[in-house]
Design an enzyme around this catalytic site. Structure first.
Site, PDB file in Angstrom:
ATOM      1  N   GLY A 115       0.809  -1.212   0.000  1.00 58.60           N
ATOM      2  CA  GLY A 115       0.000   0.000   0.000  1.00 58.60           C
ATOM      3  C   GLY A 115       0.842   1.261   0.000  1.00 58.60           C
ATOM      4  O   GLY A 115       0.523   2.247  -0.682  1.00 58.60           O
ATOM      5  N   CYS A 116       1.943   1.243   0.743  1.00 64.33           N
ATOM      6  CA  CYS A 116       2.798   2.427   0.836  1.00 64.33           C
ATOM      7  C   CYS A 116       3.545   2.679  -0.467  1.00 64.33           C
ATOM      8  O   CYS A 116       3.783   3.830  -0.848  1.00 64.33           O
ATOM      9  CB  CYS A 116       3.779   2.265   1.992  1.00 64.33           C
ATOM     10  SG  CYS A 116       2.950   2.103   3.590  1.00 64.33           S
ATOM     11  N   THR A 117       3.911   1.605  -1.149  1.00 68.70           N
ATOM     12  CA  THR A 117       4.566   1.743  -2.450  1.00 68.70           C
ATOM     13  C   THR A 117       3.591   2.317  -3.478  1.00 68.70           C
ATOM     14  O   THR A 117       3.938   3.224  -4.252  1.00 68.70           O
ATOM     15  CB  THR A 117       5.104   0.382  -2.928  1.00 68.70           C
ATOM     16  OG1 THR A 117       6.047  -0.113  -1.966  1.00 68.70           O
ATOM     17  CG2 THR A 117       5.779   0.505  -4.287  1.00 68.70           C
TER      18      THR A 117
END
Length: 216
Positions: free
Chosen positions: A110-112
């Protein structure tokens, strides 16, 4: 890696008082069973499961969901190291809008996605005169590798120990085990104009922040 332990008397208080029949047992074959030792990477946190789980008390959970920074306020200042090991103070961005987004961890799915979405829309942020700053608990070397791998053109700050996250009151998810994904838009005077929280649709943060910036 986070592990959870469940106190012996925490479950009864969460359940109805009536007796459950075997047909409706909580441990029915219709529900997935977690093995005594397993791992998974969940959007922003590597979680290990064990036979002992802990659910925080209702008071601690309740206390974690009220943000200290609200729309219309000036958030606490901070000085953190960026991906190059240089100190960056929030006041550096005063005089122009700034998007400060807190995310769980480098290199998680998700952060990527979120970081790459900010990268892909970076020209739009520049056109709006805004700076973008990402903050997580990773150290500067992790940020440097993350930014290099995905060609991120914006600043990543290292909040080791999560002090700034706590000072700003960023709420956590999953009973406090998953660091929250929350974005703030500050205007040129440093006043918060938008707070957006969405753990599981990371790319929505970009849409919401651009929408607000275009109205400033």
């Amino acid at each position: 890696m986070a592990s959870l332990s469940l106190p012996k008397h925490s479950i009864p208080s969460l359940l109805p008082t009536q007796t459950l029949s075997p047909r409706h047992s909580l441990f029915s074959h219709n529900l997935p069973i977690i093995s005594n030792s397993s791992q998974s990477q969940f959007y922003g946190l590597k979680v290990s499961y064990s036979s002992s789980l802990s659910i925080p008390s209702s008071s601690s959970v309740k206390g974690s969901i009220f943000a200290k920074v609200n729309k219309g306020t000036v958030p606490p200042s901070f000085t953190l190291k960026d991906q190059d090991g240089k100190n960056v103070n929030l006041s550096k961005f005063k005089g122009k809008p700034v998007v400060v987004y807190f995310y769980p961890a480098d290199e998680t799915p998700g952060c990527t996605k979120q970081a790459c979405a900010f990268r892909d829309s970076y020209e739009k942020f520049k056109k709006a005169g805004a700076q973008v700053v990402g903050i997580s608990g990773d150290d500067p070397s992790s940020h440097k590798a993350f930014a290099k791998k995905y060609k991120l053109p914006f600043t990543l700050l290292s909040d080791e120990g999560n002090k700034v996250r706590k000072d700003w009151g960023v709420p956590s998810d999953l009973f406090g085990t998953l660091p929250g994904r929350q974005t703030y838009v500050l205007d040129k005077n440093g006043v918060v104009q938008l707070i957006y929280n969405n753990q599981f649709q990371p790319e929505k943060h970009i849409d919401e922040t651009l929408k607000l910036l275009q109205s400033l």
